[in-house]
Design a protein around this motif. Structure first.
Motif, PDB file in Angstrom:
ATOM      1  N   ILE A 153       0.831  -1.207   0.000  1.00 55.07           N
ATOM      2  CA  ILE A 153       0.000   0.000   0.000  1.00 55.07           C
ATOM      3  C   ILE A 153       0.866   1.258   0.000  1.00 55.07           C
ATOM      4  CG2 ILE A 153      -1.634   1.343   1.418  1.00 55.07           C
ATOM      5  CD1 ILE A 153      -2.806  -1.382   2.314  1.00 55.07           C
ATOM      6  N   LEU A 154       1.954   1.208   0.772  1.00 53.31           N
ATOM      7  CA  LEU A 154       2.804   2.393   0.919  1.00 53.31           C
ATOM      8  C   LEU A 154       3.871   2.497  -0.169  1.00 53.31           C
ATOM      9  CD1 LEU A 154       3.347   2.191   4.789  1.00 53.31           C
ATOM     10  CD2 LEU A 154       1.660   3.542   3.552  1.00 53.31           C
ATOM     11  N   GLY A 155       4.014   1.436  -0.968  1.00 59.41           N
ATOM     12  CA  GLY A 155       5.018   1.456  -2.028  1.00 59.41           C
ATOM     13  C   GLY A 155       6.439   1.361  -1.492  1.00 59.41           C
ATOM     14  N   ILE A 156       6.618   0.597  -0.401  1.00 62.80           N
ATOM     15  CA  ILE A 156       7.967   0.405   0.162  1.00 62.80           C
ATOM     16  C   ILE A 156       8.226  -1.093   0.310  1.00 62.80           C
ATOM     17  CG2 ILE A 156       8.039   2.597   1.392  1.00 62.80           C
ATOM     18  CD1 ILE A 156       7.237   1.137   3.933  1.00 62.80           C
ATOM     19  N   LYS A 157       9.471  -1.445   0.660  1.00 68.14           N
ATOM     20  CA  LYS A 157       9.805  -2.853   0.837  1.00 68.14           C
ATOM     21  C   LYS A 157       9.280  -3.354   2.192  1.00 68.14           C
ATOM     22  CE  LYS A 157      13.823  -2.933  -2.117  1.00 68.14           C
ATOM     23  NZ  LYS A 157      15.276  -2.885  -2.211  1.00 68.14           N
ATOM     24  N   PRO A 158       8.919  -4.646   2.261  1.00 69.27           N
ATOM     25  CA  PRO A 158       8.393  -5.179   3.531  1.00 69.27           C
ATOM     26  C   PRO A 158       9.338  -4.952   4.711  1.00 69.27           C
ATOM     27  CG  PRO A 158       8.036  -6.759   1.780  1.00 69.27           C
ATOM     28  CD  PRO A 158       8.868  -5.660   1.190  1.00 69.27           C
ATOM     29  N   GLU A 159      10.629  -5.090   4.464  1.00 69.17           N
ATOM     30  CA  GLU A 159      11.574  -4.914   5.568  1.00 69.17           C
ATOM     31  C   GLU A 159      11.561  -3.460   6.051  1.00 69.17           C
ATOM     32  OE1 GLU A 159      13.401  -5.953   8.534  1.00 69.17           O
ATOM     33  OE2 GLU A 159      12.786  -7.506   7.126  1.00 69.17           O
ATOM     34  N   ALA A 160      11.437  -2.543   5.099  1.00 74.40           N
ATOM     35  CA  ALA A 160      11.356  -1.122   5.478  1.00 74.40           C
ATOM     36  C   ALA A 160      10.093  -0.879   6.294  1.00 74.40           C
ATOM     37  CB  ALA A 160      11.363  -0.248   4.233  1.00 74.40           C
ATOM     38  N   ALA A 161       9.006  -1.562   5.917  1.00 76.55           N
ATOM     39  CA  ALA A 161       7.743  -1.402   6.653  1.00 76.55           C
ATOM     40  C   ALA A 161       7.915  -1.896   8.087  1.00 76.55           C
ATOM     41  CB  ALA A 161       6.631  -2.181   5.954  1.00 76.55           C
ATOM     42  N   ARG A 162       8.591  -3.023   8.239  1.00 74.31           N
ATOM     43  CA  ARG A 162       8.801  -3.572   9.578  1.00 74.31           C
ATOM     44  C   ARG A 162       9.654  -2.626  10.431  1.00 74.31           C
ATOM     45  NH1 ARG A 162       7.307  -8.809  10.122  1.00 74.31           N
ATOM     46  NH2 ARG A 162       8.395  -8.889  12.097  1.00 74.31           N
ATOM     47  N   GLN A 163      10.682  -2.051   9.811  1.00 71.93           N
ATOM     48  CA  GLN A 163      11.552  -1.135  10.561  1.00 71.93           C
ATOM     49  C   GLN A 163      10.787   0.115  10.977  1.00 71.93           C
ATOM     50  OE1 GLN A 163      14.919  -0.530   8.030  1.00 71.93           O
ATOM     51  NE2 GLN A 163      15.778  -2.555   8.458  1.00 71.93           N
ATOM     52  N   ARG A 164       9.999   0.626  10.030  1.00 71.22           N
ATOM     53  CA  ARG A 164       9.211   1.820  10.350  1.00 71.22           C
ATOM     54  C   ARG A 164       8.251   1.541  11.493  1.00 71.22           C
ATOM     55  NH1 ARG A 164       6.911   4.836   4.967  1.00 71.22           N
ATOM     56  NH2 ARG A 164       8.942   5.085   4.038  1.00 71.22           N
ATOM     57  N   LEU A 165       7.638   0.364  11.436  1.00 72.65           N
ATOM     58  CA  LEU A 165       6.670  -0.008  12.476  1.00 72.65           C
ATOM     59  C   LEU A 165       7.354  -0.084  13.835  1.00 72.65           C
ATOM     60  CD1 LEU A 165       3.808  -0.843  13.161  1.00 72.65           C
ATOM     61  CD2 LEU A 165       4.383  -3.186  12.554  1.00 72.65           C
ATOM     62  N   ALA A 166       8.541  -0.691  13.867  1.00 69.06           N
ATOM     63  CA  ALA A 166       9.273  -0.817  15.134  1.00 69.06           C
ATOM     64  C   ALA A 166       9.639   0.565  15.677  1.00 69.06           C
ATOM     65  CB  ALA A 166      10.524  -1.656  14.930  1.00 69.06           C
TER      66      ALA A 166
ATOM     67  N   THR B  10      11.513 -17.140   5.058  1.00 72.79           N
ATOM     68  CA  THR B  10      11.952 -16.385   3.888  1.00 72.79           C
ATOM     69  C   THR B  10      10.980 -15.263   3.555  1.00 72.79           C
ATOM     70  OG1 THR B  10      10.768 -17.830   2.381  1.00 72.79           O
ATOM     71  CG2 THR B  10      13.054 -18.416   2.886  1.00 72.79           C
ATOM     72  N   ASP B  11       9.836 -15.255   4.251  1.00 74.05           N
ATOM     73  CA  ASP B  11       8.828 -14.237   3.976  1.00 74.05           C
ATOM     74  C   ASP B  11       9.242 -12.932   4.646  1.00 74.05           C
ATOM     75  OD1 ASP B  11       6.692 -12.630   3.775  1.00 74.05           O
ATOM     76  OD2 ASP B  11       5.268 -13.970   4.760  1.00 74.05           O
ATOM     77  N   PRO B  12       9.600 -11.909   3.848  1.00 74.48           N
ATOM     78  CA  PRO B  12      10.067 -10.670   4.471  1.00 74.48           C
ATOM     79  C   PRO B  12       8.978  -9.974   5.273  1.00 74.48           C
ATOM     80  CG  PRO B  12       9.830 -10.399   2.096  1.00 74.48           C
ATOM     81  CD  PRO B  12       9.541 -11.832   2.402  1.00 74.48           C
ATOM     82  N   GLY B  13       7.736 -10.279   4.966  1.00 77.87           N
ATOM     83  CA  GLY B  13       6.650  -9.710   5.775  1.00 77.87           C
ATOM     84  C   GLY B  13       6.278 -10.676   6.888  1.00 77.87           C
ATOM     85  N   GLY B  14       7.064 -11.722   7.044  1.00 76.01           N
ATOM     86  CA  GLY B  14       6.759 -12.773   8.000  1.00 76.01           C
ATOM     87  C   GLY B  14       7.382 -12.525   9.368  1.00 76.01           C
ATOM     88  N   PRO B  15       8.065 -13.530   9.901  1.00 77.18           N
ATOM     89  CA  PRO B  15       8.550 -13.388  11.262  1.00 77.18           C
ATOM     90  C   PRO B  15       9.537 -12.245  11.425  1.00 77.18           C
ATOM     91  CG  PRO B  15       9.220 -15.497  10.306  1.00 77.18           C
ATOM     92  CD  PRO B  15       8.456 -14.786   9.278  1.00 77.18           C
ATOM     93  N   ALA B  16       9.473 -11.613  12.563  1.00 77.99           N
ATOM     94  CA  ALA B  16      10.358 -10.474  12.796  1.00 77.99           C
ATOM     95  C   ALA B  16      11.784 -10.947  12.954  1.00 77.99           C
ATOM     96  CB  ALA B  16       9.918  -9.748  14.060  1.00 77.99           C
ATOM     97  N   ALA B  17      12.705 -10.154  12.407  1.00 72.96           N
ATOM     98  CA  ALA B  17      14.109 -10.521  12.488  1.00 72.96           C
ATOM     99  C   ALA B  17      14.587 -10.501  13.936  1.00 72.96           C
ATOM    100  CB  ALA B  17      14.931  -9.561  11.649  1.00 72.96           C
ATOM    101  N   ASP B  18      14.032  -9.587  14.720  1.00 70.48           N
ATOM    102  CA  ASP B  18      14.500  -9.486  16.098  1.00 70.48           C
ATOM    103  C   ASP B  18      13.604 -10.258  17.064  1.00 70.48           C
ATOM    104  OD1 ASP B  18      13.206  -6.104  16.500  1.00 70.48           O
ATOM    105  OD2 ASP B  18      12.350  -7.943  15.689  1.00 70.48           O
ATOM    106  N   GLY B  19      12.726 -11.061  16.502  1.00 72.51           N
ATOM    107  CA  GLY B  19      11.907 -11.928  17.334  1.00 72.51           C
ATOM    108  C   GLY B  19      10.956 -11.182  18.257  1.00 72.51           C
TER     109      GLY B  19
END
Lengths: 188, 98
Positions: A153-166, B10-19
């Protein structure tokens, strides 16, 4: 709603069925509205934008892909409309130049309606987040979308989304009294 | 956190890297419980439904049919306009003859 039900609903929408639209509207109208209210910090603007989101769904119904995820589609349109509105407003403000004094920071629209002191602080903390962090919190923590869906939705990478969320989570936690935080339960 | 597969590393939207998945879930639950509910007013909902139904009808009409209706409307307007102009000319002519 499971994917097969959603697919059937999209099929009926594509056929122009009014009942199908009403079902989607009942299902998601408040979620779209609360996303926009907290994104824009303005109830009146959110109401107008939400209305436009639903009219766009009706206009685009025949062109929807059969496997459209309605939640993601609606949140994407809602966010795009908010961003367009914000850009247009910024241009208008630039054109106005120094004629207008700088606007004071907008209070959260929930200041009067919050059901407890903690609630009011949470609303304020959320309203004070920069847009990029607020939208990821709203999509993932409030609306329950997966970081991967929010990233689309935001047009970013999933990892970036996770970092932003954290980071957003840390920002909110930093402004809330530790004694009233979720980990130990809310005494209010 | 609806469609994530917690078993898929392997799902980048999956489990958190830092658990910190549990902390994120706790945070989400707490946040939702603290936020003030937002609801659409019945009046606004009725208005949106009415407009959306009209848009659905419009969107479901084939472009050829829409174009035909448009041409017919134009023709009706032109006919009415021609009749009006004829009447005005006739009136001027009558006045001139008196």
């Amino acid at each position: 709603m499971d994917p097969s039900q959603e697919r059937a609903l999209v099929g009926r929408l594509r056929a122009g069925e009014r009942d199908a639209f009403d079902e989607v509207y009942e299902w998601l109208r408040d979620r779209v509205l609360r996303f926009l209210v907290r994104l824009s910090n303005r109830r009146d603007l959110a109401d107008d934008l939400a209305q436009e989101v639903w009219l766009r769904l009706a206009r685009s119904a025949p062109q929807l892909a059969p496997d459209t995820r309605l939640t993601a589609w609606l949140f994407t349109v809602a966010r795009n409309l908010y961003v367009s509105h914000w850009r247009a407003r910024r241009v208008a403000e630039q054109l106005a130049g120094d004629l207008l004094p700088p606007a004071p920071p907008a209070p959260s629209p929930f200041d009067d309606a919050a059901h407890s002191q903690t609630s009011a602080r949470v609303e304020r903390a959320l309203a004070a987040l920069p847009d990029a962090y607020r939208e990821i919190v709203l999509l993932c923590a409030v609306e329950g979308l997966a970081p991967r869906e929010a990233a689309d939705i935001l047009g970013i990478k999933p990892e970036a989304a996770r970092q932003r969320l954290a980071r957003a989570r840390a920002m909110i936690e930093a402004t809330i009294d530790p004694a009233r935080r979720y980990a130990g339960g809310d005494p209010s | 956190m609806t469609t994530r597969d917690p078993r898929d590393p392997t799902d980048p939207g999956g489990p958190a890297a830092d658990g910190d998945d549990d902390a994120a879930a706790d945070f989400a639950t707490w946040l939702r419980s603290e936020l003030t509910p937002v609801t659409t007013t019945p009046l606004r909902a009725a208005d949106v439904r009415q407009r959306a139904h009209a848009e659905l009808r419009r969107a479901a009409t084939p472009p050829a049919v829409r174009a035909r209706r448009h041409v017919l409307r134009l023709a009706e307007t032109s006919t009415a306009l021609a009749a009006g102009v004829s009447y005005v000319l006739w009136t001027i002519n009558e006045l001139w003859r008196r």
